[in-house]
Scaffold this motif. Structure first.
Motif, PDB file in Angstrom:
ATOM      1  N   ALA A 139       4.002 -14.712   6.040  1.00  0.00           N
ATOM      2  CA  ALA A 139       4.763 -13.719   6.799  1.00  0.00           C
ATOM      3  C   ALA A 139       4.666 -12.343   6.144  1.00  0.00           C
ATOM      4  O   ALA A 139       4.554 -11.317   6.823  1.00  0.00           O
ATOM      5  CB  ALA A 139       6.227 -14.160   6.900  1.00  0.00           C
ATOM      6  N   ILE A 140       4.687 -12.311   4.822  1.00  0.00           N
ATOM      7  CA  ILE A 140       4.569 -11.041   4.093  1.00  0.00           C
ATOM      8  C   ILE A 140       3.208 -10.405   4.365  1.00  0.00           C
ATOM      9  O   ILE A 140       3.101  -9.214   4.677  1.00  0.00           O
ATOM     10  CB  ILE A 140       4.775 -11.278   2.584  1.00  0.00           C
ATOM     11  CG1 ILE A 140       6.224 -11.680   2.293  1.00  0.00           C
ATOM     12  CG2 ILE A 140       4.371 -10.038   1.777  1.00  0.00           C
ATOM     13  CD1 ILE A 140       6.414 -12.337   0.949  1.00  0.00           C
ATOM     14  N   LEU A 141       2.152 -11.207   4.250  1.00  0.00           N
ATOM     15  CA  LEU A 141       0.806 -10.680   4.443  1.00  0.00           C
ATOM     16  C   LEU A 141       0.578 -10.218   5.877  1.00  0.00           C
ATOM     17  O   LEU A 141      -0.188  -9.282   6.119  1.00  0.00           O
ATOM     18  CB  LEU A 141      -0.224 -11.747   4.066  1.00  0.00           C
ATOM     19  CG  LEU A 141      -0.247 -12.183   2.599  1.00  0.00           C
ATOM     20  CD1 LEU A 141      -1.261 -13.301   2.385  1.00  0.00           C
ATOM     21  CD2 LEU A 141      -0.554 -11.009   1.671  1.00  0.00           C
ATOM     22  N   ALA A 142       1.249 -10.865   6.830  1.00  0.00           N
ATOM     23  CA  ALA A 142       1.030 -10.553   8.250  1.00  0.00           C
ATOM     24  C   ALA A 142       1.936  -9.439   8.770  1.00  0.00           C
ATOM     25  O   ALA A 142       1.775  -9.016   9.917  1.00  0.00           O
ATOM     26  CB  ALA A 142       1.234 -11.819   9.084  1.00  0.00           C
ATOM     27  N   SER A 143       2.882  -8.959   7.959  1.00  0.00           N
ATOM     28  CA  SER A 143       3.868  -7.987   8.435  1.00  0.00           C
ATOM     29  C   SER A 143       3.608  -6.621   7.808  1.00  0.00           C
ATOM     30  O   SER A 143       3.909  -6.406   6.627  1.00  0.00           O
ATOM     31  CB  SER A 143       5.284  -8.462   8.086  1.00  0.00           C
ATOM     32  OG  SER A 143       5.551  -9.709   8.692  1.00  0.00           O
ATOM     33  N   PRO A 144       3.068  -5.679   8.575  1.00  0.00           N
ATOM     34  CA  PRO A 144       2.716  -4.378   7.999  1.00  0.00           C
ATOM     35  C   PRO A 144       3.908  -3.576   7.498  1.00  0.00           C
ATOM     36  O   PRO A 144       3.760  -2.697   6.661  1.00  0.00           O
ATOM     37  CB  PRO A 144       2.008  -3.656   9.151  1.00  0.00           C
ATOM     38  CG  PRO A 144       2.452  -4.366  10.383  1.00  0.00           C
ATOM     39  CD  PRO A 144       2.689  -5.781   9.996  1.00  0.00           C
ATOM     40  N   GLN A 145       5.113  -3.883   7.988  1.00  0.00           N
ATOM     41  CA  GLN A 145       6.291  -3.116   7.558  1.00  0.00           C
ATOM     42  C   GLN A 145       6.802  -3.539   6.185  1.00  0.00           C
ATOM     43  O   GLN A 145       7.696  -2.879   5.625  1.00  0.00           O
ATOM     44  CB  GLN A 145       7.423  -3.240   8.587  1.00  0.00           C
ATOM     45  CG  GLN A 145       8.011  -4.640   8.757  1.00  0.00           C
ATOM     46  CD  GLN A 145       7.327  -5.457   9.831  1.00  0.00           C
ATOM     47  OE1 GLN A 145       6.104  -5.522   9.875  1.00  0.00           O
ATOM     48  NE2 GLN A 145       8.125  -6.070  10.690  1.00  0.00           N
ATOM     49  N   VAL A 146       6.253  -4.611   5.630  1.00  0.00           N
ATOM     50  CA  VAL A 146       6.704  -5.112   4.327  1.00  0.00           C
ATOM     51  C   VAL A 146       5.761  -4.633   3.229  1.00  0.00           C
ATOM     52  O   VAL A 146       4.551  -4.866   3.283  1.00  0.00           O
ATOM     53  CB  VAL A 146       6.774  -6.653   4.320  1.00  0.00           C
ATOM     54  CG1 VAL A 146       7.171  -7.174   2.936  1.00  0.00           C
ATOM     55  CG2 VAL A 146       7.766  -7.142   5.373  1.00  0.00           C
ATOM     56  N   ALA A 147       6.319  -3.959   2.227  1.00  0.00           N
ATOM     57  CA  ALA A 147       5.549  -3.559   1.047  1.00  0.00           C
ATOM     58  C   ALA A 147       5.579  -4.687   0.031  1.00  0.00           C
ATOM     59  O   ALA A 147       6.616  -5.332  -0.169  1.00  0.00           O
ATOM     60  CB  ALA A 147       6.131  -2.285   0.443  1.00  0.00           C
ATOM     61  N   ALA A 148       4.444  -4.936  -0.609  1.00  0.00           N
ATOM     62  CA  ALA A 148       4.317  -6.072  -1.515  1.00  0.00           C
ATOM     63  C   ALA A 148       4.169  -5.620  -2.955  1.00  0.00           C
ATOM     64  O   ALA A 148       3.285  -4.820  -3.274  1.00  0.00           O
ATOM     65  CB  ALA A 148       3.106  -6.925  -1.117  1.00  0.00           C
ATOM     66  N   GLU A 149       5.044  -6.119  -3.813  1.00  0.00           N
ATOM     67  CA  GLU A 149       4.890  -5.880  -5.246  1.00  0.00           C
ATOM     68  C   GLU A 149       3.747  -6.732  -5.786  1.00  0.00           C
ATOM     69  O   GLU A 149       3.553  -7.880  -5.374  1.00  0.00           O
ATOM     70  CB  GLU A 149       6.164  -6.264  -6.003  1.00  0.00           C
ATOM     71  CG  GLU A 149       7.399  -5.488  -5.646  1.00  0.00           C
ATOM     72  CD  GLU A 149       8.631  -5.999  -6.372  1.00  0.00           C
ATOM     73  OE1 GLU A 149       9.737  -5.598  -5.998  1.00  0.00           O
ATOM     74  OE2 GLU A 149       8.485  -6.833  -7.303  1.00  0.00           O
ATOM     75  N   LEU A 150       3.016  -6.178  -6.751  1.00  0.00           N
ATOM     76  CA  LEU A 150       1.908  -6.894  -7.377  1.00  0.00           C
ATOM     77  C   LEU A 150       1.980  -6.719  -8.887  1.00  0.00           C
ATOM     78  O   LEU A 150       2.024  -5.592  -9.387  1.00  0.00           O
ATOM     79  CB  LEU A 150       0.564  -6.367  -6.864  1.00  0.00           C
ATOM     80  CG  LEU A 150      -0.693  -6.917  -7.556  1.00  0.00           C
ATOM     81  CD1 LEU A 150      -0.823  -8.425  -7.349  1.00  0.00           C
ATOM     82  CD2 LEU A 150      -1.936  -6.189  -7.067  1.00  0.00           C
ATOM     83  N   ILE A 151       1.981  -7.844  -9.608  1.00  0.00           N
ATOM     84  CA  ILE A 151       1.854  -7.829 -11.065  1.00  0.00           C
ATOM     85  C   ILE A 151       0.372  -7.991 -11.374  1.00  0.00           C
ATOM     86  O   ILE A 151      -0.192  -9.068 -11.206  1.00  0.00           O
ATOM     87  CB  ILE A 151       2.656  -8.963 -11.731  1.00  0.00           C
ATOM     88  CG1 ILE A 151       4.109  -8.959 -11.280  1.00  0.00           C
ATOM     89  CG2 ILE A 151       2.561  -8.850 -13.259  1.00  0.00           C
ATOM     90  CD1 ILE A 151       4.907 -10.170 -11.754  1.00  0.00           C
ATOM     91  N   ALA A 152      -0.252  -6.921 -11.838  1.00  0.00           N
ATOM     92  CA  ALA A 152      -1.705  -6.941 -12.066  1.00  0.00           C
ATOM     93  C   ALA A 152      -2.029  -7.097 -13.542  1.00  0.00           C
ATOM     94  O   ALA A 152      -2.873  -6.391 -14.091  1.00  0.00           O
ATOM     95  CB  ALA A 152      -2.337  -5.661 -11.510  1.00  0.00           C
ATOM     96  N   ASP A 153      -1.353  -8.060 -14.190  1.00  0.00           N
ATOM     97  CA  ASP A 153      -1.596  -8.270 -15.615  1.00  0.00           C
ATOM     98  C   ASP A 153      -2.748  -9.226 -15.881  1.00  0.00           C
ATOM     99  O   ASP A 153      -3.136  -9.442 -17.030  1.00  0.00           O
ATOM    100  CB  ASP A 153      -0.331  -8.774 -16.311  1.00  0.00           C
ATOM    101  CG  ASP A 153       0.175 -10.111 -15.771  1.00  0.00           C
ATOM    102  OD1 ASP A 153      -0.379 -10.598 -14.754  1.00  0.00           O
ATOM    103  OD2 ASP A 153       1.123 -10.661 -16.356  1.00  0.00           O
TER     104      ASP A 153
END
Length: 390
Positions: A235-249
């Motif tokens: 649902a997160i990936l499919a919803s453009p209105q949702v911003a996604a946090e990413l831990i890029a460690d």
């Protein structure tokens, strides 16, 4: 004092100025352009060979440099603020993990009293409450005794204790009372993030329709994707209105999964966060996290059972990781570390760009993308000693 930064390569989400002059005056950017003459009374700082970017904003961080933000001592918060400028961070949210209610109240009181500015340090922009209303199935390193069902009266008590400084709350919307909590949080002007959740695809979509606009450390501590039940991640990936946090460690999320997230959300809707804990930026060893022992080895912080307990990466390292892995251009990575978190907090008119009228929060990077200088409110908060490596 007026400061003129000259000869730097300015990088913003929208443009690049190869040999720019940036004038800082009274905490704001007064002018920016190529070939601008510095004012006669200005202190001139030559940035030849350096890249100048908007200061990093870490929305989700529990500590670093040996300092914990989950503390009853406001001076520890301020010490963290003075340390983190060495990593290019100019603003951050004090992020508090799930804990027993009395403990959360004490942490919130300390966070509220830490102030909105720290001389020589990054600015605390408020508080991010990660829990306690999260799903025990996806608790990760959270202590079981710190978890509870959504309770509007408790949320409102935390809002009062935070003295208007609470900005984001993460919750599992599928829990009983989740709908009501989302509504109450939105009424208080909070950003609502889905996190530590076992929500189905349908439950997550409903929560998004009710006002969830962010996803806490995407992929981690949430129901995984399956082609017959996409779960909250789908649902997160499919919803453009949702911003996604990413831990890029490089530990929390595989580069292939990072690439998938960036393809789905784009650099415009991905927010780089550290999820850093007190040992972030330090070496291997045994440390304490909210009263529990954690081990740091091979760039990982873990509990005794091997569960990841936050990250030991820093924001500048995370930017370098995205670029070196070929997952984002430098300008895209900088956007994810500055403008996007500003947008999440409604501060995009003040922070995240190098433009006239914006806050003079800046970071100068060398060719290896190591931090050389950091400016907060138009004043130099960090300068790497000459001759030292990044």
């Amino acid at each position: 004092m007026v400061i003129a930064l000259v000869n730097g390569r300015v990088l913003t989400p929208d443009e690049e100025i190869p040999r720019a002059t940036v004038i800082l005056d009274e905490g704001r950017i007064a002018a920016v352009g190529e070939g601008l003459p510095p004012p006669a009374a200005a202190e001139v700082i030559d940035l030849a060979g350096l890249k100048l970017a908007p200061g990093f904003i870490d929305l989700h961080v529990h500590g670093g440099g040996g300092f914990s933000l989950m503390t009853e001592d406001r001076e520890e918060v301020r010490s963290y603020a003075r340390w983190v400028v060495s990593r290019g961070v100019t603003a951050f949210l004090i992020t508090l993990a799930a804990a027993a209610r009395p403990q959360l109240e004490r942490w919130l009181a300390a966070a509220a009293s830490a102030g909105e500015s720290v001389p020589g340090g990054a600015r605390p922009l408020g508080v991010y409450l990660e829990g306690p209303f999260v799903n025990p199935k996806r608790k990760a390193s959270f202590p079981t005794e710190g978890l509870r069902l959504p309770d509007v009266s408790e949320l409102l008590a935390h809002v009062r204790t935070a003295q208007g400084r609470l900005r984001i709350i993460a919750l599992a919307p599928e829990l009983t009372g989740g709908r009501e909590l989302i509504a109450a949080a939105r009424d208080q002007g909070l950003v609502v993030s889905i996190g530590h959740s076992d929500a189905t695809y349908e439950e997550a979509l409903e929560a998004i329709s009710l006002g969830v606009t962010q996803a806490t450390h995407c992929f981690n501590a949430m129901r995984p994707f399956h082609h017959r039940e996409p779960g909250c991640l789908g649902a997160i990936l499919a919803s453009p209105q949702v911003a996604a946090e990413l831990i890029a460690d490089g530990v929390h999320v595989h580069p292939g999964a990072m690439a998938l997230l960036l393809r789905a959300k784009g650099p415009q809707r991905t927010i780089l966060v550290t999820d850093g804990v007190a040992p972030a930026g330090l070496g291997p060893g045994t440390y304490s996290l909210a009263g529990r022992q954690i081990e740091v080895t091979a760039g990982m912080a873990t509990l005794a059972d091997g569960t990841l307990a936050g990250s030991v990466a820093t924001m500048d390292q995370s930017v370098r990781n995205l670029v070196r892995l070929g997952l984002a251009s430098l300008q895209e990575a900088l956007r994810m570390a500055s403008l996007n978190p500003a947008v999440a907090l409604g501060l995009e008119g003040r922070k995240g760009r190098i433009a006239r009228g914006f806050d003079a929060d800046l970071v100068a990077l060398d060719e290896g993308l190591e931090v050389v200088m950091t400016f907060v409110g138009g004043e130099m908060a960090f300068c790497r000693p000459k001759g030292s490596a990044g």
